[in-house]
Motif scaffolding. Structure first.
Motif, PDB file in Angstrom:
ATOM      1  N   SER A 151       0.987  -1.096  -0.274  1.00 27.78           N
ATOM      2  CA  SER A 151       0.174   0.228   0.028  1.00 27.78           C
ATOM      3  C   SER A 151       0.845   1.347   0.113  1.00 27.78           C
ATOM      4  CB  SER A 151      -1.045  -0.019   1.172  1.00 27.78           C
ATOM      5  OG  SER A 151      -0.240   0.255   2.465  1.00 27.78           O
ATOM      6  N   HIS A 152       2.089   1.082   0.302  1.00 21.11           N
ATOM      7  CA  HIS A 152       3.002   2.482   0.338  1.00 21.11           C
ATOM      8  C   HIS A 152       3.542   2.788  -0.957  1.00 21.11           C
ATOM      9  CE1 HIS A 152       3.015   2.734   4.909  1.00 21.11           C
ATOM     10  NE2 HIS A 152       3.275   1.400   4.779  1.00 21.11           N
ATOM     11  N   ILE A 171      -1.160  -2.154  -6.992  1.00 19.03           N
ATOM     12  CA  ILE A 171      -2.096  -1.568  -7.963  1.00 19.03           C
ATOM     13  C   ILE A 171      -1.889  -0.280  -8.300  1.00 19.03           C
ATOM     14  CG2 ILE A 171      -3.839  -2.902  -6.268  1.00 19.03           C
ATOM     15  CD1 ILE A 171      -4.539  -0.524  -4.858  1.00 19.03           C
ATOM     16  N   HIS A 172      -0.881   0.453  -7.981  1.00 25.24           N
ATOM     17  CA  HIS A 172      -0.615   1.852  -8.169  1.00 25.24           C
ATOM     18  C   HIS A 172      -0.136   1.851  -9.748  1.00 25.24           C
ATOM     19  CE1 HIS A 172      -0.036   1.014  -4.023  1.00 25.24           C
ATOM     20  NE2 HIS A 172      -1.079   2.222  -3.766  1.00 25.24           N
ATOM     21  N   THR A 173      -0.884   2.601 -10.695  1.00 23.91           N
ATOM     22  CA  THR A 173      -0.677   2.783 -11.895  1.00 23.91           C
ATOM     23  C   THR A 173       0.728   3.586 -12.319  1.00 23.91           C
ATOM     24  OG1 THR A 173      -2.772   2.844 -12.403  1.00 23.91           O
ATOM     25  CG2 THR A 173      -1.259   3.359 -14.262  1.00 23.91           C
ATOM     26  N   VAL A 220      -1.042  -4.692 -10.678  1.00 27.44           N
ATOM     27  CA  VAL A 220      -1.784  -5.723  -9.877  1.00 27.44           C
ATOM     28  C   VAL A 220      -3.251  -5.218  -9.818  1.00 27.44           C
ATOM     29  CG1 VAL A 220      -2.421  -6.638  -7.724  1.00 27.44           C
ATOM     30  CG2 VAL A 220      -0.107  -6.490  -8.379  1.00 27.44           C
ATOM     31  N   CYS A 221      -4.135  -6.134 -10.199  1.00 30.94           N
ATOM     32  CA  CYS A 221      -5.638  -5.942  -9.924  1.00 30.94           C
ATOM     33  C   CYS A 221      -6.170  -6.648  -8.845  1.00 30.94           C
ATOM     34  CB  CYS A 221      -6.032  -6.248 -11.541  1.00 30.94           C
ATOM     35  SG  CYS A 221      -5.567  -5.291 -12.834  1.00 30.94           S
ATOM     36  N   LYS A 229      -8.381  -2.363   3.860  1.00 35.40           N
ATOM     37  CA  LYS A 229      -9.310  -1.844   2.891  1.00 35.40           C
ATOM     38  C   LYS A 229      -8.923  -0.805   1.970  1.00 35.40           C
ATOM     39  CE  LYS A 229     -13.026  -3.671   5.980  1.00 35.40           C
ATOM     40  NZ  LYS A 229     -14.140  -3.415   6.699  1.00 35.40           N
ATOM     41  N   HIS A 230      -8.100  -0.119   2.416  1.00 36.69           N
ATOM     42  CA  HIS A 230      -7.535   0.979   1.395  1.00 36.69           C
ATOM     43  C   HIS A 230      -6.840   0.611   0.295  1.00 36.69           C
ATOM     44  CE1 HIS A 230      -4.415   0.917   4.444  1.00 36.69           C
ATOM     45  NE2 HIS A 230      -3.530   1.362   3.357  1.00 36.69           N
ATOM     46  N   TYR A 231      -6.208  -0.721   0.342  1.00 41.73           N
ATOM     47  CA  TYR A 231      -5.571  -1.245  -0.562  1.00 41.73           C
ATOM     48  C   TYR A 231      -6.230  -2.378  -1.359  1.00 41.73           C
ATOM     49  CZ  TYR A 231      -1.469  -3.200  -2.981  1.00 41.73           C
ATOM     50  OH  TYR A 231      -0.525  -3.850  -3.934  1.00 41.73           O
ATOM     51  N   ARG A 232      -6.982  -1.766  -2.225  1.00 40.75           N
ATOM     52  CA  ARG A 232      -8.148  -2.499  -3.140  1.00 40.75           C
ATOM     53  C   ARG A 232      -8.678  -1.322  -4.035  1.00 40.75           C
ATOM     54  NH1 ARG A 232     -13.215  -4.565   0.594  1.00 40.75           N
ATOM     55  NH2 ARG A 232     -14.121  -2.401   0.911  1.00 40.75           N
TER      56      ARG A 232
END
Length: 425
Positions: free
Chosen positions: A82-83, A115-117, A139-140, A148-151
């Motif tokens: 998430s970072h 998940i970060h483009t 990643v998708c 929960k904030h990592y989706r």
């Protein structure tokens, strides 16, 4: 002037001992041979191919191996990943992993990002800048109850995947391409998997994910997808099993599922370090090969604690021997077979064997120059004058060698190691 089969002038000619694999021969030794390339004691071997590595997890490789897969993801992996919305943090980690893997002899890597483009695009840029051949996946995942904030929502994931693909392809990097990356079925709804299958098909792209790594994972998959007979059926249903798909692990795949892999051309990435480190299982690689499924090796950092394919070679041999201990009728993999998995097998698994994997005429020169007796290296040679090139070779790969024995690395004819920019800080 000499000309290559591809029509370009031969600009470099190497003389020495070359060791590679062919589809017919697990290990072929060409002594005192000449190899001409049209771009620009040792022996040469093909570059090693990592078919499964999480670049974003490199920051904690070698730690946090005290729990099984699902708990490990929730406790360590998702919080760290998430970072990567912080591009400075992403740049630091991604620069380190590309440098390190190149130093380890990985000329081609199939990367999971996050998940970060924008951070995923940055990974592609860094691989290009340092000259590594790479497939890079944003990643998708639209399921994640632990962080929960990592989706993403389905629409966010689809839109950002389109943006990632478009922007990376527009960079026109010669050796870096996008790969569609559903994390794994438990992290994705059917709606997202369906969309990703369509995206991959419409753009003729590679696909990567995970499958059948852990027993608890299999139970979760059954709960989330009750209408699917097997884990493999889920991906197959949504057109995610193709001849450009690479699935990691597969420890618990049935023979029926392996048949589907063969029929669809889907490949497996064998990640023995991670499989044991997270107590997930042991892949019967011999059974996979007997089913004629394409198979390569992966480090699976950070489930695997080493970013070196040399380590993956050792662990593959170990895993095969463990299966033989358990069942003396099991046919243990040979060193020659595992060498092929690390080179030609990896290129076949990534559907890049028309470009790389060995020294056949017309392929790119992805190669390592190896010095078994490197000063300060880990190998002490005995009776050097009496050893053949073949007998010198095995210690570097499965038993004792490391990056100190890899004195030069070439990707597409360009020498990328040693390189001042590659010095590890």
């Amino acid at each position: 002037m000499c000309w290559s089969q591809r029509g370009g002038p031969v600009t470099h000619v190497f003389r020495g001992t070359f060791i590679h694999s062919t589809p017919e021969t697990a290990l072929q030794v060409l002594e005192d041979a000449l190899l001409g390339v049209d771009t620009a004691g040792k022996f040469f071997m093909p570059g090693m191919i990592d078919t499964h590595i999480h670049a974003s997890q490199y920051s904690y490789a070698g730690t946090a191996l005290d729990m099984p897969l699902l708990q490990w993801l929730n406790t360590y992996t998702f919080p760290v990943e998430s970072h990567f919305k912080d591009l400075e943090f992403a740049k630091k980690v991604y620069t380190q992993v590309v440098k390190r893997t190149l130093r380890n002899g990985t000329t081609t890597a199939c990367y999971f990002a996050t998940i970060h483009t924008d951070a995923s695009l940055l990974l592609g840029q860094i691989a290009n800048d340092f000259g590594q051949r790479a497939l890079v996946g944003k990643v998708c995942m639209d399921r994640n109850n632990s962080v929960k904030h990592y989706r993403e929502t389905v629409q966010e994931s689809v839109d950002e995947t389109h943006r990632f693909i478009k922007e990376l392809l527009n960079k026109k990097y010669p050796l870096v391409k996008p790969v569609v990356t559903p994390r794994f079925a438990p992290s994705c709804t059917e709606a997202l998997l369906e969309q990703l299958g369509t995206i991959a098909k419409n753009n003729n792209l590679h696909i990567q994910s995970h499958i059948s790594e852990n027993i608890d994972e299999l139970k979760l998959v059954k709960e989330l997808f009750p209408d699917s007979e097997t884990y493999t059926d889920i991906y197959h249903k949504f057109n995610l099993l193709t001849d450009k798909t690479i699935m990691a692990h597969g420890c618990h795949l049935s023979d029926k599922e392996l048949t589907v892999f063969r029929e669809t051309g889907t490949s497996l990435s064998h990640c023995p370090n991670s499989n044991v480190s997270l107590c997930s299982g042991i892949l019967d690689a011999r059974n996979v090969l007997n089913h004629k499924v394409k198979l390569g090796l992966g480090t699976d950092v950070a489930g695997g604690y080493s970013s070196s394919i040399l380590d993956a070679v050792r662990r593959t041999l170990d895993a095969s021997k463990v299966l033989t201990i358990q069942n003396p009728q099991h046919q243990t993999l040979t060193f020659e077979e595992v060498f092929r998995l690390a080179t030609l097998g990896g290129s076949q698994a990534l559907s890049l064997d028309d470009q790389i994997g060995n020294f056949e005429i017309g392929k790119d020169f992805d190669a390592l120059r190896v010095n078994v007796a490197a000063r300060g290296g880990p190998i002490d040679l005995v009776q050097f004058d009496h050893l053949t090139s073949y007998s010198l070779f095995p210690p570097i790969c499965p038993l004792k060698g490391d990056d100190r024995n890899i004195v030069e690395v070439f990707v597409a004819g360009r020498k990328v190691v040693p390189c001042e920019d590659l010095a590890l800080e």
